[in-house]
Enzyme design. Structure first.
Site, PDB file in Angstrom:
ATOM      1  N   ASP A  10       0.879  -1.162   0.000  1.00 19.38           N
ATOM      2  CA  ASP A  10       0.000   0.000   0.000  1.00 19.38           C
ATOM      3  C   ASP A  10       0.921   1.218   0.000  1.00 19.38           C
ATOM      4  O   ASP A  10       1.359   1.675   1.052  1.00 19.38           O
ATOM      5  CB  ASP A  10      -0.911  -0.009   1.230  1.00 19.38           C
ATOM      6  CG  ASP A  10      -1.860   1.178   1.242  1.00 19.38           C
ATOM      7  OD1 ASP A  10      -2.348   1.566   0.162  1.00 19.38           O
ATOM      8  OD2 ASP A  10      -2.111   1.728   2.331  1.00 19.38           O
ATOM      9  N   GLU A  72      -2.528  -1.735  -5.483  1.00 19.30           N
ATOM     10  CA  GLU A  72      -3.735  -1.156  -6.061  1.00 19.30           C
ATOM     11  C   GLU A  72      -3.390  -0.462  -7.362  1.00 19.30           C
ATOM     12  O   GLU A  72      -2.351   0.187  -7.460  1.00 19.30           O
ATOM     13  CB  GLU A  72      -4.306  -0.090  -5.106  1.00 19.30           C
ATOM     14  CG  GLU A  72      -5.565  -0.469  -4.449  1.00 19.30           C
ATOM     15  CD  GLU A  72      -6.098   0.631  -3.543  1.00 19.30           C
ATOM     16  OE1 GLU A  72      -6.970   0.286  -2.754  1.00 19.30           O
ATOM     17  OE2 GLU A  72      -5.679   1.792  -3.618  1.00 19.30           O
ATOM     18  N   ASP A 146      -2.739   1.305   6.857  1.00 23.12           N
ATOM     19  CA  ASP A 146      -1.843   1.035   5.728  1.00 23.12           C
ATOM     20  C   ASP A 146      -1.428  -0.435   5.713  1.00 23.12           C
ATOM     21  O   ASP A 146      -1.391  -1.072   4.665  1.00 23.12           O
ATOM     22  CB  ASP A 146      -0.601   1.933   5.801  1.00 23.12           C
ATOM     23  CG  ASP A 146      -0.959   3.406   5.791  1.00 23.12           C
ATOM     24  OD1 ASP A 146      -1.346   3.910   4.723  1.00 23.12           O
ATOM     25  OD2 ASP A 146      -0.876   4.032   6.858  1.00 23.12           O
TER      26      ASP A 146
END
Length: 192
Positions: A10, A72, A146
């Protein structure tokens, strides 16, 4: 056959969540290790913070030798400045993985939520709770959101039907006949 090891990242320019995980059989997931890298804050120059990210990631990739790095996919939020900073951190992750010869899977946020929580519109709290369930971790076992996000990213790859049973990552990447029989990446996910 040993389960592929996935490193979920992340990215950020202040805090970076990371999670190393693999399948534990029977649909269960095993958290090998996870945490948060604190890169610093302004007035520390962004270049210095990105250098810390690169060095931390490079060391982890060498030590843990994951099968794949997952993060992501890029999205543009309301704050363009934040999106640009996030893009800089994502670039560091992509570069470090490329230099280590490790493929990268980019997954849209809705696909991560759908794979982990069963609903692409799940709330952040729902995803955080279900991450603990998937990894059989006690409540408050995760330091920050996170870290939880990185665990969710890794889980979304590991929970993809057929991911751990594919003949190779190349089979999944190309969509060969074995990938068609055993499943594919989550909708919208792609190898880079």
């Amino acid at each position: 056959m040993k389960s592929p090891r996935v490193l979920g990242i992340d990215p950020g320019t202040q805090l970076v969540g990371w999670a190393l995980a693999e399948g534990a059989g029977g649909g269960k997931l095993a958290r090998i290790d996870s945490g948060v890298w604190r890169l610093g804050r302004a007035p520390q120059p962004i270049g210095q913070r990105l250098k810390v990210l690169f060095e931390q990631l490079q060391a982890l990739l060498q030590k843990s030798k994951p099968s794949v790095v997952a993060l992501e996919s890029a999205f543009l939020g309301k704050n363009v400045h934040s999106a640009l900073k996030l893009g800089e951190a994502r670039g560091v992750v992509l570069l470090a993985a490329e230099l280590a010869g490790i493929p990268v899977i980019e997954i849209p946020p809705a696909s991560i939520k759908a794979r982990v929580a069963g609903n692409g519109a799940a709330s952040k709290e729902q995803v955080e709770r279900l991450v603990l369930v998937h990894y059989a971790m006690p409540e408050h076992a995760v330091e920050t959101a996170d870290e939880s996000d990185a665990l969710a990213i890794a889980a979304s790859v590991l929970l993809t039907p057929g991911f751990g049973n594919a003949d190779s990552l190349e089979t999944l990447k190309t969509g060969g006949s074995m990938a068609q029989k055993r499943g594919k990446l989550p909708p919208g996910a792609s190898f880079q």
